[in-house]
Design a protein around this motif. Sequence first.
Motif, short mmCIF file in Angstrom:
data_model
loop_
_atom_site.label_atom_id
_atom_site.label_comp_id
_atom_site.label_asym_id
_atom_site.label_seq_id
_atom_site.Cartn_x
_atom_site.Cartn_y
_atom_site.Cartn_z
N GLY A 192 0.81 -1.21 0.00
CA GLY A 192 0.00 0.00 0.00
C GLY A 192 0.84 1.26 0.00
N ALA A 193 1.91 1.27 0.81
CA ALA A 193 2.81 2.43 0.83
C ALA A 193 3.49 2.62 -0.52
N THR A 194 3.83 1.53 -1.19
CA THR A 194 4.50 1.61 -2.50
C THR A 194 3.56 2.14 -3.57
N LEU A 195 2.35 1.64 -3.60
CA LEU A 195 1.42 1.97 -4.69
C LEU A 195 0.72 3.30 -4.49
N PHE A 196 0.45 3.69 -3.24
CA PHE A 196 -0.39 4.86 -2.99
C PHE A 196 0.32 6.01 -2.29
N LEU A 197 1.36 5.74 -1.50
CA LEU A 197 1.98 6.79 -0.67
C LEU A 197 3.38 7.15 -1.11
N GLY A 198 3.76 6.81 -2.33
CA GLY A 198 5.05 7.24 -2.86
C GLY A 198 6.22 6.37 -2.50
N GLY A 199 5.99 5.25 -1.80
CA GLY A 199 7.09 4.34 -1.49
C GLY A 199 8.19 5.01 -0.70
N TRP A 200 9.43 4.88 -1.20
CA TRP A 200 10.57 5.44 -0.47
C TRP A 200 10.84 6.89 -0.82
N MET A 201 10.02 7.51 -1.65
CA MET A 201 10.24 8.90 -2.04
C MET A 201 10.08 9.83 -0.83
N PRO A 202 11.00 10.78 -0.63
CA PRO A 202 10.86 11.74 0.48
C PRO A 202 9.73 12.73 0.20
N LEU A 203 9.29 13.38 1.24
CA LEU A 203 8.22 14.37 1.14
C LEU A 203 8.78 15.70 0.66
N HIS A 204 8.39 16.11 -0.54
CA HIS A 204 8.79 17.40 -1.11
C HIS A 204 7.54 18.24 -1.35
N ILE A 205 7.62 19.51 -0.98
CA ILE A 205 6.48 20.42 -1.15
C ILE A 205 6.89 21.58 -2.05
N GLY A 206 6.40 21.57 -3.27
CA GLY A 206 6.54 22.67 -4.21
C GLY A 206 7.93 23.29 -4.25
N SER A 207 7.98 24.61 -4.00
CA SER A 207 9.24 25.36 -4.07
C SER A 207 9.87 25.58 -2.71
N TRP A 208 9.49 24.79 -1.73
CA TRP A 208 10.10 24.92 -0.40
C TRP A 208 11.47 24.24 -0.44
N SER A 209 12.44 24.92 -1.00
CA SER A 209 13.74 24.29 -1.24
C SER A 209 14.44 23.90 0.05
N ASN A 210 14.38 24.76 1.08
CA ASN A 210 15.04 24.43 2.34
C ASN A 210 14.39 23.22 3.00
N PHE A 211 13.07 23.20 3.02
CA PHE A 211 12.35 22.05 3.59
C PHE A 211 12.65 20.78 2.82
N ASN A 212 12.64 20.88 1.49
CA ASN A 212 12.91 19.69 0.67
C ASN A 212 14.33 19.20 0.87
N HIS A 213 15.27 20.14 1.05
CA HIS A 213 16.66 19.74 1.26
C HIS A 213 16.82 19.00 2.58
N ILE A 214 16.10 19.44 3.61
CA ILE A 214 16.15 18.76 4.91
C ILE A 214 15.55 17.36 4.79
N MET A 215 14.45 17.24 4.05
CA MET A 215 13.80 15.94 3.88
C MET A 215 14.72 14.95 3.16
N ASP A 216 15.57 15.46 2.28
CA ASP A 216 16.48 14.58 1.54
C ASP A 216 17.53 13.94 2.43
N PHE A 217 17.78 14.52 3.62
CA PHE A 217 18.76 13.94 4.53
C PHE A 217 18.27 12.64 5.16
N ILE A 218 16.94 12.46 5.20
CA ILE A 218 16.39 11.24 5.79
C ILE A 218 16.55 10.10 4.79
#
Length: 253
Positions: free
Chosen positions: A166-192
């Motif tokens: 279910g996580a793979t098919l519907f919730l993006g699997g292992w992809m980190p959470l990225h929100i639009g142009s929030w570059s700082n937030f997205n960069h922090i999420m990439d560390f996980i």
Amino acid sequence: TSAVIPWGTSLPVFGRNVQLQVADVNIGVLYIMGIVSIGVYGIMIGGWASNNKYSLYGAIRASAQMISYELSMGLALIAVVMMSGTLSLKEMVEQQQGLNWNVWYQPLGFLLFLTCALAECNRAPFDLAEAESELTAGFHTEYSGMKFALFFLAEYVNIFIVCAIGATLFLGGWMPLHIGSWSNFNHIMDFIPSSIWFMGKTFFLIFLIMWFRWTFPRLRIDQLLNLEWKYLLPISLFNLLLVTFIALMGWYF
């Protein structure tokens, strides 16, 4: 079943990239449905071999329940496949970058999948196969010790695998959470690490299943089968026809 599930991105180990997926087959969803459908044989044989009427009743209930709810689950997965255009789980995950998760485009399919997952795993409120108030303990009434532990272990492994799917098919699997142009937030999420993202989404679905067990009362066997054949199956067919119409019209998201 877990062999085709992508658990994360590749990891560098001793100068080599180790893939966190055993096999990226191009029919991953079809392979999963084929393997999941075999599970009913173990329950049916286990209940019949006990030479106990309660165990046999539990096994018959389990087989009727699992075979019935596989229809709606399969139709929900077919709708996701039609939107993704691929049967490969790895490609499905790669298409869900950022917040482009399939759950936003297929909320009805996600609810159908989650409901059918409860029934497939014999979890409350669909635990009719082992209803203590009616069948003592259902198909594993006569089992104890290590034999009972293996049944118990298989049930919880099944829950984990279904939630991972279910996580793979519907919730993006292992992809980190990225929100639009929030570059700082997205960069922090990439560390996980990607595997942490995957496990977090999987455990979230497991928490939902546990929450349902604490919240909803057990259904009767006639209510359980009526729910599938009179409600979930028509809704699944409608959802599939709707996705088919969108695909034919070219209204891709």
